[in-house]
Design a protein around this motif. Structure first.
Motif, PDB file in Angstrom:
ATOM      1  N   UNK A 320       0.809  -1.228   0.000  1.00  0.00           N
ATOM      2  CA  UNK A 320       0.000   0.000   0.000  1.00  0.00           C
ATOM      3  C   UNK A 320       0.836   1.269   0.000  1.00  0.00           C
ATOM      4  N   UNK A 321       1.972   1.266   0.713  1.00  0.00           N
ATOM      5  CA  UNK A 321       2.802   2.457   0.750  1.00  0.00           C
ATOM      6  C   UNK A 321       3.312   2.852  -0.616  1.00  0.00           C
ATOM      7  N   UNK A 322       3.698   1.848  -1.425  1.00  0.00           N
ATOM      8  CA  UNK A 322       4.172   2.123  -2.783  1.00  0.00           C
ATOM      9  C   UNK A 322       3.019   2.614  -3.648  1.00  0.00           C
ATOM     10  N   UNK A 323       1.850   1.968  -3.538  1.00  0.00           N
ATOM     11  CA  UNK A 323       0.681   2.376  -4.313  1.00  0.00           C
ATOM     12  C   UNK A 323       0.315   3.816  -4.000  1.00  0.00           C
ATOM     13  N   UNK A 324       0.282   4.144  -2.708  1.00  0.00           N
ATOM     14  CA  UNK A 324      -0.104   5.508  -2.322  1.00  0.00           C
ATOM     15  C   UNK A 324       0.951   6.520  -2.738  1.00  0.00           C
ATOM     16  N   UNK A 325       2.229   6.204  -2.503  1.00  0.00           N
ATOM     17  CA  UNK A 325       3.287   7.148  -2.829  1.00  0.00           C
ATOM     18  C   UNK A 325       3.323   7.474  -4.307  1.00  0.00           C
ATOM     19  N   UNK A 326       3.334   6.443  -5.160  1.00  0.00           N
ATOM     20  CA  UNK A 326       3.324   6.684  -6.597  1.00  0.00           C
ATOM     21  C   UNK A 326       2.027   7.365  -7.031  1.00  0.00           C
ATOM     22  N   UNK A 327       0.917   6.962  -6.427  1.00  0.00           N
ATOM     23  CA  UNK A 327      -0.364   7.577  -6.770  1.00  0.00           C
ATOM     24  C   UNK A 327      -0.392   9.061  -6.462  1.00  0.00           C
ATOM     25  N   UNK A 328       0.251   9.459  -5.376  1.00  0.00           N
ATOM     26  CA  UNK A 328       0.301  10.875  -5.026  1.00  0.00           C
ATOM     27  C   UNK A 328       1.054  11.669  -6.082  1.00  0.00           C
ATOM     28  N   UNK A 400       6.953  10.663  -0.353  1.00  0.00           N
ATOM     29  CA  UNK A 400       8.387  10.416  -0.361  1.00  0.00           C
ATOM     30  C   UNK A 400       8.788   9.497   0.790  1.00  0.00           C
ATOM     31  N   UNK A 401       8.211   9.742   1.966  1.00  0.00           N
ATOM     32  CA  UNK A 401       8.536   8.925   3.133  1.00  0.00           C
ATOM     33  C   UNK A 401       8.103   7.474   2.934  1.00  0.00           C
ATOM     34  N   UNK A 402       6.895   7.278   2.405  1.00  0.00           N
ATOM     35  CA  UNK A 402       6.397   5.922   2.194  1.00  0.00           C
ATOM     36  C   UNK A 402       7.278   5.158   1.204  1.00  0.00           C
ATOM     37  N   UNK A 403       7.689   5.816   0.148  1.00  0.00           N
ATOM     38  CA  UNK A 403       8.524   5.144  -0.852  1.00  0.00           C
ATOM     39  C   UNK A 403       9.923   4.865  -0.315  1.00  0.00           C
ATOM     40  N   UNK A 404      10.487   5.803   0.424  1.00  0.00           N
ATOM     41  CA  UNK A 404      11.829   5.590   0.975  1.00  0.00           C
ATOM     42  C   UNK A 404      11.846   4.459   1.990  1.00  0.00           C
TER      43      UNK A 404
END
Length: 438
Positions: A320-328, A400-404
């Motif tokens: 979910x973190x990747x989905x949300x980060x890229x989605x943002x 950025x935080x979620x993706x990192x």
């Protein structure tokens, strides 16, 4: 969900415990008592020791009363903390007035209550307390008893030296308070932004779990529901000629299939995803398509292409973190694009990279170096297609935080190509993708 960040935000949730202030005051009381007794009894300097001990006793009595009548873990509101710190300034001022005013080396301690306020209270309370401390320091220049010294020897301190001490006290008070406030404010903003990140991630995890399990549940419910339907039709057709034993067997089968349906629905309600790997794993193309899909209906052409080498296309768990980060980042790109957004996927044996570029105005030049910080400032210019939502540094910080957290590096900049606007490059080491897939 909104998260306020700024000078007045978050103080209600960060109230000081009463025990923090009382313990600090006990430390100050012990220090004051030690200094007075040492000067009065060891050095034998001439000083009003009884009056000094009386002021120290007042502080100790108030501390005892607070400890006795209120629970130690009580959270004080800003007004209560301000009142206690104001008393500390007044009590210390009284001691200084009895022991030489600003010629007393301990006069710098007038800055301590203001520093505590700067770290814990809203700015208006700190400013008011600083004014009180500066006023007290100014009064002590003229109203004070002589500095304790050897008996029958009067120590004359020049006014220019006292003026210098006043300037020293005021400078220490102001600069220390500003410094501590800036540090504490940075910590507060970071804490607020991280709290927002955790809540967003938690929500995305629940939504992801529900989506995956709903698909699995729909598949698994098909068989027992078909069995129930078939048995019910047979019962309806053969009810008149069926024996009791045959009826019991059919009813037993109906109950077993109903229990199976109940178990599947229970797993949906608890969001259990341990057995749903077949719906939680995505290839890189599928991942990007899932991110892009909700943003294709806004009149902006989104082009996604892969330029990977001959190695196998990366695949991993649906995080979910990747989905949300890229989605943002995709949402921001669509929000500001004029006609199109380009998403390029590339991979090698060592790295996996996703590049998101729009043809909009790009990031605002004045904030280009602060991108990714949790600030409530516009990160884009005002030339945007949609005026509602987005555009603030908090969303970029969360993404950025979620993706990192997944091992990615995130670079945000304006594209060097004339026809392009903002550019976001997210890159993972191939080893991180493989670890996430495990």
């Amino acid at each position: 969900m909104e998260f306020a960040i700024g000078p007045e935000a978050g103080y209600g949730n960060r109230r000081l415990r009463l025990s923090t202030l009382t313990n600090t005051r006990w430390l100050a009381t012990v220090g004051q008592l030690s200094a007075v007794l040492f000067v009065g009894t060891v050095l034998m300097f001439d000083m009003p020791i009884v009056a000094c001990l009386a002021l120290i006793a007042v502080a100790a009595i108030i501390n005892l009363a607070l400890t006795w009548f209120y629970p130690a873990n009580m959270r004080l509101n800003p007004v209560g903390v301000f009142a206690l710190l104001s008393f500390d300034v007044a009590q210390l001022a009284g001691l200084l007035a009895l022991t030489g005013g600003l010629t007393n080396p301990f006069s710098l301690l007038l800055a301590v209550p203001v520093i505590i306020s700067a770290a814990t209270l809203p700015p208006r309370f700190t400013a008011l307390l600083a004014l009180i401390a500066v006023g007290v320091a100014s009064l002590l220049v003229f109203v004070h008893l002589p500095l304790p010294w050897y008996p029958d020897v009067r120590l004359e301190i020049p006014l220019v030296y006292v003026s210098g001490m006043w300037f020293s006290v005021v400078s220490c008070l102001i600069f220390s308070a500003i410094y501590v406030y800036r540090v504490a404010e940075e910590a507060r903003r970071l804490a607020d932004a991280l709290a927002a990140t955790e809540l967003v991630l938690q929500r995305e995890q629940h939504v992801s779990a529900l989506d995956g399990l709903a698909a699995a549940a729909a598949h698994e419910l098909g068989t027992p529901l078909a069995t129930i339907s078939l048995v019910a039709k047979e019962l309806q057709r053969d009810l008149a000629g069926a024996t009791a034993e045959e009826l019991r067997e059919d009813i037993r089968l109906l109950r077993s299939q109903a229990d199976r349906c109940r178990e599947i629905l229970r797993r949906v309600s608890t969001l259990g995803t341990d057995d749903e790997d077949h719906v939680s794993r995505l290839s890189l193309r599928a991942l990007v398509e899932e991110v892009v899909a909700p943003h294709r209906e806004f009149g902006i052409r989104i082009e996604a292409r892969a330029v990977g080498d001959s190695t196998t296309e990366p695949a991993g768990r649906r995080i979910p973190g990747v989905i949300y980060g890229l989605g943002n980042f995709v949402e921001n790109a669509v929000d500001f694009a004029s006609e199109k957004v380009e998403i390029t996927m590339a991979w090698t044996e060592d790295h996996v990279r996703i590049r998101i570029v729009d043809d909009g105005p790009g990031f605002a030049p004045e904030v280009i170096e602060r991108l990714g910080e949790p600030d409530l400032v516009p990160v884009r210019s005002e030339d945007r297609r949609y005026k509602g939502g987005g555009g603030l540094g908090l969303g970029v910080f969360i993404a950025k935080t979620l993706l990192e957290r997944t091992g990615a590096s995130v670079r945000l900049a304006n594209s060097t190509i004339a026809s392009e606007g903002a550019e976001v490059v997210v890159e993972w080491p191939r080893a991180s993708i493989q670890a996430l897939a495990a």
